[in-house]
Design a protein around this motif. Sequence first.
Motif, PDB file in Angstrom:
ATOM      1  N   UNK A 160       0.826  -1.219   0.000  1.00 33.30           N
ATOM      2  CA  UNK A 160       0.000   0.000   0.000  1.00 33.30           C
ATOM      3  C   UNK A 160       0.855   1.261   0.000  1.00 33.30           C
ATOM      4  N   UNK A 161       0.443   2.223  -0.827  1.00 31.76           N
ATOM      5  CA  UNK A 161       1.115   3.516  -0.858  1.00 31.76           C
ATOM      6  C   UNK A 161       2.292   3.606  -1.799  1.00 31.76           C
ATOM      7  N   UNK A 162       2.734   2.482  -2.363  1.00 32.19           N
ATOM      8  CA  UNK A 162       3.864   2.503  -3.298  1.00 32.19           C
ATOM      9  C   UNK A 162       3.330   2.725  -4.710  1.00 32.19           C
ATOM     10  N   UNK A 163       3.835   3.727  -5.442  1.00 27.03           N
ATOM     11  CA  UNK A 163       3.348   3.975  -6.804  1.00 27.03           C
ATOM     12  C   UNK A 163       3.544   2.760  -7.701  1.00 27.03           C
ATOM     13  N   UNK A 164       2.569   2.506  -8.564  1.00 27.47           N
ATOM     14  CA  UNK A 164       2.660   1.382  -9.497  1.00 27.47           C
ATOM     15  C   UNK A 164       3.464   1.818 -10.719  1.00 27.47           C
ATOM     16  N   UNK A 165       4.502   1.095 -11.027  1.00 33.69           N
ATOM     17  CA  UNK A 165       5.311   1.380 -12.204  1.00 33.69           C
ATOM     18  C   UNK A 165       5.836   0.053 -12.742  1.00 33.69           C
ATOM     19  N   UNK A 166       6.588   0.101 -13.817  1.00 28.28           N
ATOM     20  CA  UNK A 166       7.104  -1.118 -14.415  1.00 28.28           C
ATOM     21  C   UNK A 166       8.606  -1.222 -14.270  1.00 28.28           C
ATOM     22  N   UNK A 167       9.244  -2.133 -15.004  1.00 28.96           N
ATOM     23  CA  UNK A 167      10.692  -2.288 -14.919  1.00 28.96           C
ATOM     24  C   UNK A 167      11.457  -1.007 -15.214  1.00 28.96           C
ATOM     25  N   UNK A 168      10.946  -0.204 -16.158  1.00 31.46           N
ATOM     26  CA  UNK A 168      11.661   1.032 -16.476  1.00 31.46           C
ATOM     27  C   UNK A 168      11.544   2.025 -15.321  1.00 31.46           C
ATOM     28  N   UNK A 169      10.461   1.925 -14.559  1.00 37.81           N
ATOM     29  CA  UNK A 169      10.341   2.764 -13.370  1.00 37.81           C
ATOM     30  C   UNK A 169      11.387   2.412 -12.331  1.00 37.81           C
ATOM     31  N   UNK A 170      11.704   1.125 -12.209  1.00 45.56           N
ATOM     32  CA  UNK A 170      12.779   0.722 -11.300  1.00 45.56           C
ATOM     33  C   UNK A 170      14.127   1.236 -11.806  1.00 45.56           C
ATOM     34  N   UNK A 171      14.304   1.240 -13.115  1.00 49.54           N
ATOM     35  CA  UNK A 171      15.540   1.789 -13.701  1.00 49.54           C
ATOM     36  C   UNK A 171      15.641   3.284 -13.406  1.00 49.54           C
ATOM     37  N   UNK A 172      14.529   4.008 -13.613  1.00 53.86           N
ATOM     38  CA  UNK A 172      14.508   5.441 -13.289  1.00 53.86           C
ATOM     39  C   UNK A 172      14.818   5.661 -11.812  1.00 53.86           C
ATOM     40  N   UNK A 173      14.220   4.827 -10.977  1.00 57.12           N
ATOM     41  CA  UNK A 173      14.419   4.982  -9.538  1.00 57.12           C
ATOM     42  C   UNK A 173      15.870   4.740  -9.161  1.00 57.12           C
ATOM     43  N   UNK A 174      16.474   3.691  -9.725  1.00 56.95           N
ATOM     44  CA  UNK A 174      17.871   3.392  -9.422  1.00 56.95           C
ATOM     45  C   UNK A 174      18.766   4.563  -9.810  1.00 56.95           C
ATOM     46  N   UNK A 175      18.545   5.131 -11.002  1.00 57.29           N
ATOM     47  CA  UNK A 175      19.367   6.252 -11.463  1.00 57.29           C
ATOM     48  C   UNK A 175      19.188   7.478 -10.567  1.00 57.29           C
ATOM     49  N   UNK A 176      17.943   7.754 -10.219  1.00 54.29           N
ATOM     50  CA  UNK A 176      17.658   8.919  -9.383  1.00 54.29           C
ATOM     51  C   UNK A 176      18.286   8.765  -8.004  1.00 54.29           C
ATOM     52  N   UNK A 177      18.164   7.578  -7.425  1.00 52.78           N
ATOM     53  CA  UNK A 177      18.718   7.361  -6.095  1.00 52.78           C
ATOM     54  C   UNK A 177      20.243   7.396  -6.096  1.00 52.78           C
ATOM     55  N   UNK A 178      20.857   6.947  -7.187  1.00 56.50           N
ATOM     56  CA  UNK A 178      22.317   7.062  -7.310  1.00 56.50           C
ATOM     57  C   UNK A 178      22.745   8.525  -7.298  1.00 56.50           C
ATOM     58  N   UNK A 179      22.052   9.346  -8.088  1.00 52.79           N
ATOM     59  CA  UNK A 179      22.400  10.771  -8.155  1.00 52.79           C
ATOM     60  C   UNK A 179      22.120  11.461  -6.823  1.00 52.79           C
ATOM     61  N   UNK A 180      20.999  11.124  -6.194  1.00 51.99           N
ATOM     62  CA  UNK A 180      20.683  11.720  -4.896  1.00 51.99           C
ATOM     63  C   UNK A 180      21.700  11.314  -3.831  1.00 51.99           C
ATOM     64  N   UNK A 181      22.303  10.141  -4.028  1.00 57.13           N
ATOM     65  CA  UNK A 181      23.303   9.675  -3.078  1.00 57.13           C
ATOM     66  C   UNK A 181      24.694  10.215  -3.326  1.00 57.13           C
ATOM     67  N   UNK A 182      24.842  11.020  -4.395  1.00 54.22           N
ATOM     68  CA  UNK A 182      26.134  11.656  -4.647  1.00 54.22           C
ATOM     69  C   UNK A 182      26.906  11.116  -5.817  1.00 54.22           C
ATOM     70  N   UNK A 183      26.366  10.145  -6.563  1.00 58.97           N
ATOM     71  CA  UNK A 183      27.071   9.617  -7.735  1.00 58.97           C
ATOM     72  C   UNK A 183      27.197  10.697  -8.803  1.00 58.97           C
ATOM     73  N   UNK A 184      28.296  10.685  -9.552  1.00 56.92           N
ATOM     74  CA  UNK A 184      28.465  11.666 -10.626  1.00 56.92           C
ATOM     75  C   UNK A 184      27.799  11.159 -11.903  1.00 56.92           C
ATOM     76  N   UNK A 185      27.497  12.104 -12.790  1.00 50.18           N
ATOM     77  CA  UNK A 185      26.751  11.778 -14.004  1.00 50.18           C
ATOM     78  C   UNK A 185      27.474  10.767 -14.873  1.00 50.18           C
ATOM     79  N   UNK A 186      28.790  10.894 -15.021  1.00 49.83           N
ATOM     80  CA  UNK A 186      29.544   9.989 -15.877  1.00 49.83           C
ATOM     81  C   UNK A 186      29.440   8.547 -15.388  1.00 49.83           C
ATOM     82  N   UNK A 187      29.512   8.358 -14.076  1.00 51.71           N
ATOM     83  CA  UNK A 187      29.410   7.008 -13.514  1.00 51.71           C
ATOM     84  C   UNK A 187      28.013   6.434 -13.761  1.00 51.71           C
ATOM     85  N   UNK A 188      26.986   7.249 -13.560  1.00 57.04           N
ATOM     86  CA  UNK A 188      25.615   6.785 -13.789  1.00 57.04           C
ATOM     87  C   UNK A 188      25.399   6.486 -15.274  1.00 57.04           C
TER      88      UNK A 188
END
Length: 333
Positions: free
Chosen positions: A271-299
């Motif tokens: 409950x409460x988790x947005x419904x998305x697909x595999x590409x949503x998990x990919x978007x989430x992984x990329x966003x969380x990497x950047x929010x955690x301090x990863x640089x763009x080139x590494x991502x």
Amino acid sequence: MTESMPAEPASAESISAASAPEKTAPTDTTLAPELADLPAEFARHLSLERNLSPHTVRAYRGDATSVLAHLQECGGDDITALTLRVLRSWLAGQHAAGAGRATLARRAASARALTAWAHATGRITEDPGPRLSAPTPRRQIPVVLRAQDAEAALGAAGAGASEADPVALRDHAVVEMLYATGVRVAELCALDLDDVDRDARLLTVMGKGGRQRVVPFGLPADRAIDAWLAKGRAHLRTSASAAALFLGVRGGRLNQRAVRRVVHEVLRAVPGVPDTGPHGLRHSAATHLLEGGADLRSVQELLGHATLSTTQFYTHVTVERLKAIHDRTHPRS
């Protein structure tokens, strides 16, 4: 659309021919003999020389057939009659038939690839493709899970995985690996057993355009893979399994449709988790990497993006999230 249509007007006859929506899509068999072999030859070029995915080849071949059918309707009996005027009237007809901005952009790219190939192989003396413009598709901010939502969904998937249910073990490993690595769904389905280095916790991934990359994954994904390989895979394995890492219920390689269903079911169960697909998990992984301090080139390297500009889109996602948090929490927002 008006502002993105080229200035040179197409003939009234050709616009009229293109504007009416077709009841059925043109096929190679509807083309004149001088044109009928071109879509297949173009598709072979895309597959063998440009190493494009089968999905992309099918889409480009269909667009090429549509272009050539329109050329035929405009009175052209061979590809030497394929001019900028014809291409523009074809694209205008696609717009009139209801094609959206993203579709028009894709079809214009297909047409440019067709004319570049025709020019390179000597079929036409001048390439009109570079002068064919199309609207730039609007990029929508994707659905991105909050880190705590991803944690909750993956935790629930793990809690439901047991030795008695090999499919649940597989599904848990699938969602863990998608989120841990940010790989595309097609890349995940193509993984073989030898592509996983358990000791180093690395995946060898074959990405778009045949570009290979190595992607790390963490302990939770490693534990899920270990459970799947040790307690689940053998129960689904058949003579059709070969070396595939993830298997469907009948023992063949897991397909993309099944992965999409798995991801939706896992996320909808919390409950409460947005419904998305595999590409949503990919978007989430990329966003969380950047929010955690990863640089763009590494991502960029991790995601397998050909250009940095694609990866930079995720910076807009993080900015939008920061703005939303500011608006929600700052007393003078």
